[in-house]
Design an enzyme around this catalytic site. Sequence first.
Site, PDB file in Angstrom:
ATOM      1  N   VAL A  54       0.944  -1.178  -0.108  1.00 17.77           N
ATOM      2  CA  VAL A  54       0.135  -0.124  -0.046  1.00 17.77           C
ATOM      3  C   VAL A  54       0.869   1.293   0.015  1.00 17.77           C
ATOM      4  CG1 VAL A  54      -1.591   1.469   1.210  1.00 17.77           C
ATOM      5  CG2 VAL A  54      -1.754  -1.258   1.127  1.00 17.77           C
ATOM      6  N   ALA A  99       4.292   4.249   3.108  1.00 15.03           N
ATOM      7  CA  ALA A  99       3.976   3.010   2.526  1.00 15.03           C
ATOM      8  C   ALA A  99       4.194   1.619   3.443  1.00 15.03           C
ATOM      9  CB  ALA A  99       4.724   2.570   1.176  1.00 15.03           C
ATOM     10  N   LYS A 100       3.428   0.673   3.326  1.00 19.73           N
ATOM     11  CA  LYS A 100       3.632  -0.411   3.989  1.00 19.73           C
ATOM     12  C   LYS A 100       3.316  -1.724   3.197  1.00 19.73           C
ATOM     13  CE  LYS A 100       5.002  -1.342   8.300  1.00 19.73           C
ATOM     14  NZ  LYS A 100       5.845  -0.392   9.172  1.00 19.73           N
ATOM     15  N   GLY A 101       3.841  -2.886   3.248  1.00 16.08           N
ATOM     16  CA  GLY A 101       3.497  -4.147   2.706  1.00 16.08           C
ATOM     17  C   GLY A 101       4.229  -5.482   3.344  1.00 16.08           C
TER      18      GLY A 101
END
Length: 411
Positions: A54, A99-101
């Site tokens: 994301v 962001a992160k994932g």
Amino acid sequence: MPSAISQFIHPALDRQGVSDEMRHLMITPYREIKFGLPIVDHEGGMKLYTGFRVQHNHSRGPFKGGLRFHPDVDLDHFRDLASVMTWKCALVDIPFGGAKGGINCNPRDLNQQEMEVLTKRFVERLDEMLGPDHDIPAPDMGTGPQEMAWILEARSQDHGFEPGTVTGKPLQLFGSEGRTQATGHGVAFVTRWACEDSNIDIQDASIAIQGFGNVGSYTAQFLHDFGARVVAISDKDGGLYHPEGLDIPEILQVRQQPHEKLRLNELAVSAEQITNEELLTLDVDVLIPAAVEAVINEENVEDIQARLIVEAANIPVTCEADQRLEERGIPVIPDILANAGGVTVSYLEWVQNRQRYSWKEEKVNHILEETLHQAWNHLTSYAREEQISRRLAAYTIGTQRVREAIQLRGF
Ligand code: NAD
């Protein structure tokens, strides 16, 4: 159900009189992606995982955020965590977005070769979305320097050698001095300043830390070095308690021996065993949740006895519990400041990589402390002037900086 994080953001946006359209723009991720990740397992069969990324906001710089490998992750999870990164970078004033994932796998169930294939395939799928000026991954739960090295290798195949592609790398591959311990180091600095502010003497403060991975273990080490009494620590299977203070150097040494994956409650050290729920409700000066989200919630908030809470994990206190803690007069130092040491040194790693130069650990640690201290001073004086909680002050400062960047750049 409203996301955990939007309940913290709305009051901050209300204070700025933000329009509905701008509010929607600031809360909605820029882009999100979810994809299947099949690998051949060691018995020749197929294992299928799901990958996520994301990208929340990049108004103030490239998307930046960790990769989490954990069986329970989903898109909602990453939406919240990506948003946290945006406000955190803005609050400490570093030029990155959020962001992160990650992948819904349990690293304990995978061997080294499976981890390598899975990590590299994840990078191949994201391809053009990543890059040193676009989106820069870093470690989070279940990942560390080795995974970052594989990411560098996978990206280099088609894009050439650029170490600024990813941060949290091993030193041999142009990682930064001080990065591995940076998040815990920052948590320890912030805890020391928060103790001063709450008239708690750090030299004799009793501290309980939930989670003894990268963040929790370095937090314990630095607080021990500052003279505090770390009385309880835990991992996901339970923990250890000693009212006089645990021997943190001994515990760290035992864990670094060949039995690296030993559970804390299996260690032969002088301490009582304790459950995670017991740890959270101990009568201590400072409670530091350093593991997963929502561990302090409506069900246990009335039992919390700590005088001060420092959020080393991301979103460890639910919005409902946060309101109740405020009513009870228990200060909470929000995650977007308390654990910002990691992304701060990630930024310094990226700067060194772009300069093709390496700094000494002393210089990195000095900039880390200075950056966090500036953010701490700004946050606490703003909270005092406006007579609001530190959480609301932190979100107001962070969202205001991002809103101004959006408005200046245009849509
Ligand atoms: P890690 O994987 O190194 O360690 C996680 C620790 O939490 C382990 O000790 C694990 O046993 C424990 N744990 C897992 N589930 C638990 C549960 N349900 N109850 C109690 N303990 C549990 O992860 P980390 O990198 O130390 O990250 C911890 C937290 O800090 C996460 O919320 C992460 O998002 C946040 N954080 C990490 C960094 C970083 O640089 N690594 C930076 C900022 C924030």
